[in-house]
Design a protein around this motif. Structure first.
Motif, mmCIF file in Angstrom:
data_model
loop_
_atom_site.group_PDB
_atom_site.id
_atom_site.type_symbol
_atom_site.label_atom_id
_atom_site.label_comp_id
_atom_site.label_asym_id
_atom_site.label_seq_id
_atom_site.Cartn_x
_atom_site.Cartn_y
_atom_site.Cartn_z
ATOM 1 N N SER A 5 69.642 93.080 10.473
ATOM 2 C CA SER A 5 68.779 92.765 11.601
ATOM 3 C C SER A 5 67.397 93.331 11.339
ATOM 4 O O SER A 5 67.260 94.482 10.932
ATOM 5 C CB SER A 5 69.336 93.365 12.894
ATOM 6 O OG SER A 5 70.579 92.788 13.198
ATOM 7 N N LYS A 7 63.189 93.464 12.866
ATOM 8 C CA LYS A 7 62.262 93.181 13.952
ATOM 9 C C LYS A 7 61.359 92.042 13.532
ATOM 10 O O LYS A 7 61.016 91.909 12.369
ATOM 11 C CB LYS A 7 61.419 94.417 14.261
ATOM 12 C CG LYS A 7 62.203 95.559 14.828
ATOM 13 C CD LYS A 7 61.314 96.734 15.109
ATOM 14 C CE LYS A 7 62.125 97.880 15.656
ATOM 15 N NZ LYS A 7 61.298 99.049 15.924
ATOM 16 N N GLU A 10 55.699 88.534 17.202
ATOM 17 C CA GLU A 10 55.831 87.878 18.499
ATOM 18 C C GLU A 10 56.151 86.393 18.417
ATOM 19 O O GLU A 10 56.707 85.843 19.337
ATOM 20 C CB GLU A 10 54.549 88.081 19.298
ATOM 21 C CG GLU A 10 54.306 89.531 19.613
ATOM 22 C CD GLU A 10 53.017 89.730 20.371
ATOM 23 O OE1 GLU A 10 52.543 88.773 21.008
ATOM 24 O OE2 GLU A 10 52.505 90.835 20.323
ATOM 25 N N ARG A 15 64.310 83.733 18.053
ATOM 26 C CA ARG A 15 64.375 85.184 18.089
ATOM 27 C C ARG A 15 65.498 85.551 19.035
ATOM 28 O O ARG A 15 65.891 84.768 19.884
ATOM 29 C CB ARG A 15 63.066 85.780 18.608
ATOM 30 C CG ARG A 15 61.906 85.574 17.669
ATOM 31 C CD ARG A 15 60.647 86.166 18.229
ATOM 32 N NE ARG A 15 60.794 87.601 18.400
ATOM 33 C CZ ARG A 15 60.271 88.270 19.421
ATOM 34 N NH1 ARG A 15 59.619 87.650 20.355
ATOM 35 N NH2 ARG A 15 60.440 89.572 19.510
ATOM 36 N N GLY A 16 66.008 86.718 18.905
ATOM 37 C CA GLY A 16 67.062 87.159 19.794
ATOM 38 C C GLY A 16 67.105 88.666 19.821
ATOM 39 O O GLY A 16 66.300 89.348 19.185
ATOM 40 N N PHE A 17 68.068 89.199 20.559
ATOM 41 C CA PHE A 17 68.213 90.640 20.663
ATOM 42 C C PHE A 17 69.583 91.030 20.160
ATOM 43 O O PHE A 17 70.603 90.576 20.681
ATOM 44 C CB PHE A 17 68.034 91.099 22.113
ATOM 45 C CG PHE A 17 68.114 92.587 22.276
ATOM 46 C CD1 PHE A 17 67.080 93.395 21.850
ATOM 47 C CD2 PHE A 17 69.237 93.177 22.833
ATOM 48 C CE1 PHE A 17 67.146 94.766 21.974
ATOM 49 C CE2 PHE A 17 69.319 94.545 22.974
ATOM 50 C CZ PHE A 17 68.273 95.343 22.543
ATOM 51 N N ASP A 18 69.620 91.859 19.118
ATOM 52 C CA ASP A 18 70.868 92.383 18.578
ATOM 53 C C ASP A 18 71.184 93.654 19.352
ATOM 54 O O ASP A 18 70.553 94.692 19.148
ATOM 55 C CB ASP A 18 70.718 92.675 17.082
ATOM 56 C CG ASP A 18 72.016 93.129 16.440
ATOM 57 O OD1 ASP A 18 73.038 93.197 17.148
ATOM 58 O OD2 ASP A 18 71.999 93.403 15.225
ATOM 59 N N LYS A 22 70.045 97.286 18.599
ATOM 60 C CA LYS A 22 68.911 97.401 19.513
ATOM 61 C C LYS A 22 67.613 96.925 18.867
ATOM 62 O O LYS A 22 66.592 97.597 18.900
ATOM 63 C CB LYS A 22 68.787 98.814 20.044
ATOM 64 C CG LYS A 22 70.006 99.226 20.850
ATOM 65 C CD LYS A 22 69.815 100.513 21.558
ATOM 66 C CE LYS A 22 70.980 100.927 22.394
ATOM 67 N NZ LYS A 22 72.257 100.432 22.153
ATOM 68 N N SER A 24 65.041 93.525 18.459
ATOM 69 C CA SER A 24 64.629 92.210 18.915
ATOM 70 C C SER A 24 63.969 91.497 17.745
ATOM 71 O O SER A 24 62.955 91.952 17.229
ATOM 72 C CB SER A 24 63.637 92.342 20.068
ATOM 73 O OG SER A 24 63.214 91.072 20.484
ATOM 74 N N GLY A 25 64.573 90.407 17.303
ATOM 75 C CA GLY A 25 64.017 89.712 16.149
ATOM 76 C C GLY A 25 64.983 88.715 15.566
ATOM 77 O O GLY A 25 65.564 87.912 16.269
ATOM 78 N N ASP A 47 70.516 87.460 18.044
ATOM 79 C CA ASP A 47 71.616 87.415 18.996
ATOM 80 C C ASP A 47 72.846 86.680 18.474
ATOM 81 O O ASP A 47 73.888 86.683 19.106
ATOM 82 C CB ASP A 47 71.156 86.790 20.311
ATOM 83 C CG ASP A 47 70.538 85.416 20.124
ATOM 84 O OD1 ASP A 47 70.284 85.025 18.972
ATOM 85 O OD2 ASP A 47 70.307 84.737 21.143
#
Length: 157
Positions: A5, A7, A10, A15-18, A22, A24-25, A47
């Motif tokens: 994972s 980062k 923008e 994109r997602g949140f693992d 923790k 986001s990327g 994600d």
């Protein structure tokens, strides 16, 4: 085979949140051979579960390289991944810790893919994911790997 994972900047649609890391990327799924050479890579939103992304990578590997017979992975891969690999005719070797071991232990063959990720991360462009599209993120990983191999080749000549 292992995911990483990272980062991301923008931009970019996927994109997602693992939640586990923790981050986001995006998530990079890489498969390497026993010497640490890149076989294939897939990039998804962070994600996406490890199993879902690895199954997509496994399909790509089976289509490109029909001679592959075994896949080594860590304990994080579940039954869905191993069942899919068996349907493709691949043997899955799960690398796990010895029962009763405490603290840090080097797991056999696990370090090969981790070493690949460490070498790729030396490329500043891959320290974070700056790409807007998935295809350009995959291309940057392949370019960084090609540069790494060219450097090795020029040192030996």
């Amino acid at each position: 085979m292992d995911p990483q994972s990272v980062k991301s900047a923008e931009g970019g649609p996927q994109r997602g949140f693992d939640a586990g890391k923790k981050v986001s990327g995006r998530k990079r799924f890489a498969a390497v051979d026993v010497e640490g050479n890149l076989v294939d890579v897939t990039v998804t939103g962070a994600d996406v579960s490890d199993n879902a992304g690895s199954i997509a990578l496994l399909d790509s590997i089976a289509a490109q390289f029909p001679s592959v017979r075994a896949i080594w992975c860590d304990q994080g891969f579940e039954k869905a991944f191993t069942d899919h690999a068996h349907r493709l005719g691949l043997q899955v070797v799960v690398i796990s810790r010895r029962p009763g071991s405490t603290g840090f232990t080097v797991l056999p063959r696990r370090w090969v893919v981790e070493r690949f990720f460490a070498r790729i991360a030396r490329a500043r462009r891959l320290a974070r994911d700056y790409e807007r599209t998935i295809t350009s993120a995959v291309a940057m990983m392949q370019i960084a790997y090609s540069r790494m191999m060219l450097r090795r080749l020029t040192r030996t000549l």
